[in-house]
Scaffold this active site. Structure first.
Site, PDB file in Angstrom:
ATOM      1  N   LYS A 278      -8.185  80.909 102.671  1.00 38.93           N
ATOM      2  CA  LYS A 278      -9.622  80.702 102.518  1.00 38.93           C
ATOM      3  C   LYS A 278     -10.349  82.034 102.655  1.00 38.93           C
ATOM      4  CE  LYS A 278      -9.683  76.058 104.629  1.00 38.93           C
ATOM      5  NZ  LYS A 278     -10.303  75.298 103.536  1.00 38.93           N
ATOM      6  N   ASP A 289     -11.169  70.848 111.300  1.00 34.91           N
ATOM      7  CA  ASP A 289     -10.343  70.145 110.321  1.00 34.91           C
ATOM      8  C   ASP A 289      -9.483  69.057 110.969  1.00 34.91           C
ATOM      9  OD1 ASP A 289      -9.984  69.888 107.608  1.00 34.91           O
ATOM     10  OD2 ASP A 289      -8.223  71.179 107.523  1.00 34.91           O
ATOM     11  N   ARG A 352      -3.737  66.165 102.633  1.00 35.29           N
ATOM     12  CA  ARG A 352      -3.041  65.053 101.976  1.00 35.29           C
ATOM     13  C   ARG A 352      -1.525  65.144 102.183  1.00 35.29           C
ATOM     14  NH1 ARG A 352      -5.715  66.979  96.488  1.00 35.29           N
ATOM     15  NH2 ARG A 352      -7.212  67.618  98.076  1.00 35.29           N
TER      16      ARG A 352
END
Length: 497
Positions: A278, A289, A352
């Site tokens: 990032k 997060d 995910r």
């Protein structure tokens, strides 16, 4: 700080402050009217003089009002009847609590009747009063050398009619449980990533096990995860020195053979993006997060305190996403616990990857429903801003139940489509699927990815990327969506009973 329900005549209450509601054009709520009568029209005189107009969230603190034993009375504006809703209700409570905290009052009484919202559900109004006033007392000082001054407010009382006492007591107990669950979620979210690691989360789950008899915690370590074939989850933590953990909290409040409801939280305790690094701007906020897992901790705490007569399993997939010589690389292909293979095109789409194995693991409980909660996509912030959680589901009835719970708890979600057409964006030339589907419909394709691991049960996904924390001067975890999840489980409990 304690909450209590009280009855009695407002004029005879001996307290440091009573909060009563006033509306535009000199309208007084029933309790304000009773206080006005006891003071021979003193309150109405104040309103007539224009010192307060009754606009929502306006406040005016009065001392030594004649005819009242209370030392102070706080006039709280609630606005016009047609403009009252949960948003205005909460703004009014925040305004009242700001005055109470700033004056050093140790005891206060809310005598607001049913005037603050157009909601006719007295239980819900009272519970929200407890929740929102309690949340205004939250303070974080865990990592400060100078601790916050102790709260001077020791007791908040709610005045209600004697006939409503049982209902009010239940609302108070439930509201307090939600406050405690939300506060825990905020604490976990606000902790720095050098403290709140996957191992720390596992330790907190074991502490909950010790605290609540109906809760049993199991920690699945990396060796066991490898034996289970959870290589997708393990791939995310490969670049970190912090070991990944799968945390399983089982609450057994219902009959042993009742299928449990399962909550699955994304617990990325820090997300650098991995090799797909990032940018440095606001990267410190990537400690949030793990707020999906924090909401699971909060909801599990709330239902344990409520002693709900249902079975619930909380699963947290905890890992730290770091770059290193051992980290996963774009182009790597890993095998999930389900046996499906994933081509990792972007290591920053890691949520995910941990969730898919946790969702497969959830299937072993033969669940009545499964809900995963995750700060999953920036695309959800673009779509819904910072007001609503994104909701996607493979079961319309489950989706509607969650939407209803969001409305009831004032912790709202908004449903997005989960159409097969979006699945094509996950096609891979080298594996069963790739972990990103491009920019279009990013929130939807992330849920499409997860849906491939949830075909055996009723499942919903809550993307809380836009609501899990605030930035700027008010930076901090919000504790959402503990109220929504708790309300959903409350509703399921009522249905099953």
């Amino acid at each position: 700080m304690d909450f209590e329900i009280i009855n009695g005549d407002i004029a005879s209450l001996e307290t440091e402050c009573i909060v009563v509601a006033v509306a535009p054009e000199g309208q007084l709520s029933p309790s304000a009217g009773a206080a006005d009568s006891a003071s021979n029209g003193y309150l109405q005189e104040i309103l007539s003089a224009g010192d307060i107009s009754g606009k929502n969230a306006q406040t005016l603190l009065l001392h030594k009002v004649p005819g009242l034993k209370a030392r102070r009375i706080l006039l709280l504006g609630i606005g016009k009847a047609e403009d009252r809703n949960n948003r205005s209700f909460r703004k009014a409570i925040i305004a009242a609590m700001s005055v109470i905290k700033s004056t050093g009052i140790s005891q206060a009484v809310f005598a607001l009747d049913d005037a603050l919202t157009n909601d006719s559900d007295a239980y819900r109004q009272l519970r929200h009063l407890v929740e929102w006033s309690g949340q205004e007392l939250y303070q974080y000082d865990e990592t400060k050398s100078k601790k916050a001054d102790p709260l001077k407010l020791e007791k908040l009382s709610i005045l209600c009619a004697e006939d409503d006492t049982d209902l009010a007591e239940q609302a108070l107990l439930d509201g307090t449980a939600i406050v405690n669950g939300t506060s825990l979620a905020r604490d976990l979210g606000n902790l720095p990533p050098n403290i709140c690691t996957p191992t720390y989360l596992a330790e907190q789950a074991l502490e909950l096990d010790d605290e609540f008899e109906a809760l049993t915690t199991t920690i699945v370590d990396e060796e066991e995860m490898a034996e289970l074939g959870m290589h997708c989850l393990l791939s995310v933590g490969k670049g970190s020195e912090q070991p990944s953990k799968l945390i399983v909290m089982q609450y057994n409040g219902g009959p042993e053979d009742d299928a449990p409801h399962v909550l699955v939280g994304k617990g990325i305790t820090f997300d650098t993006g991995g090799i797909s690094l990032k940018s440095g701007d606001s990267m410190d906020e990537m400690k949030y997060d793990m707020c999906g897992s924090a909401s699971v901790f909060g909801a599990m705490t709330a239902i344990c305190e409520m002693a709900l007569p249902i079975n619930v399993v909380g699963i947290v997939a905890a890992a730290e996403n770091m770059p290193s010589g051992n980290a996963s690389k774009p182009g790597d292909i890993v095998t999930t616990m389900s046996g499906q293979t994933v081509e990792i095109l972007n290591t920053d789409a890691e949520g995910r990857l941990v969730l898919c194995d946790a969702l497969t693991y959830a299937g072993r409980f033969n669940p009545a429903s499964v809900i995963d909660i995750a700060t999953l996509t920036g695309a959800c912030i673009v779509a819904l801003g910072h007001q609503a959680s994104g909701l996607l589901s493979n079961d319309d009835q489950l989706a509607q139940s969650l939407l209803q719970a969001g409305e009831q708890s004032a912790d709202r979600a908004w449903q997005l489509p989960l159409w097969d057409e979006f699945q094509e964006q996950l096609d891979s030339n080298f594996a069963d699927m790739q972990n990103i589907g491009g920019r279009p419909g990013g929130t939807i394709t992330a849920a499409c990815f997860l849906s491939r691991f949830t075909k055996e049960y009723r499942w919903a996904h809550l993307d809380i990327a836009g609501v899990a924390w605030n930035s700027g001067k008010s930076k901090g975890a919000t504790g959402r969506c503990v109220p929504l999840l708790t309300q959903y489980l409350l509703n399921q409990s009522a249905t099953e009973e």
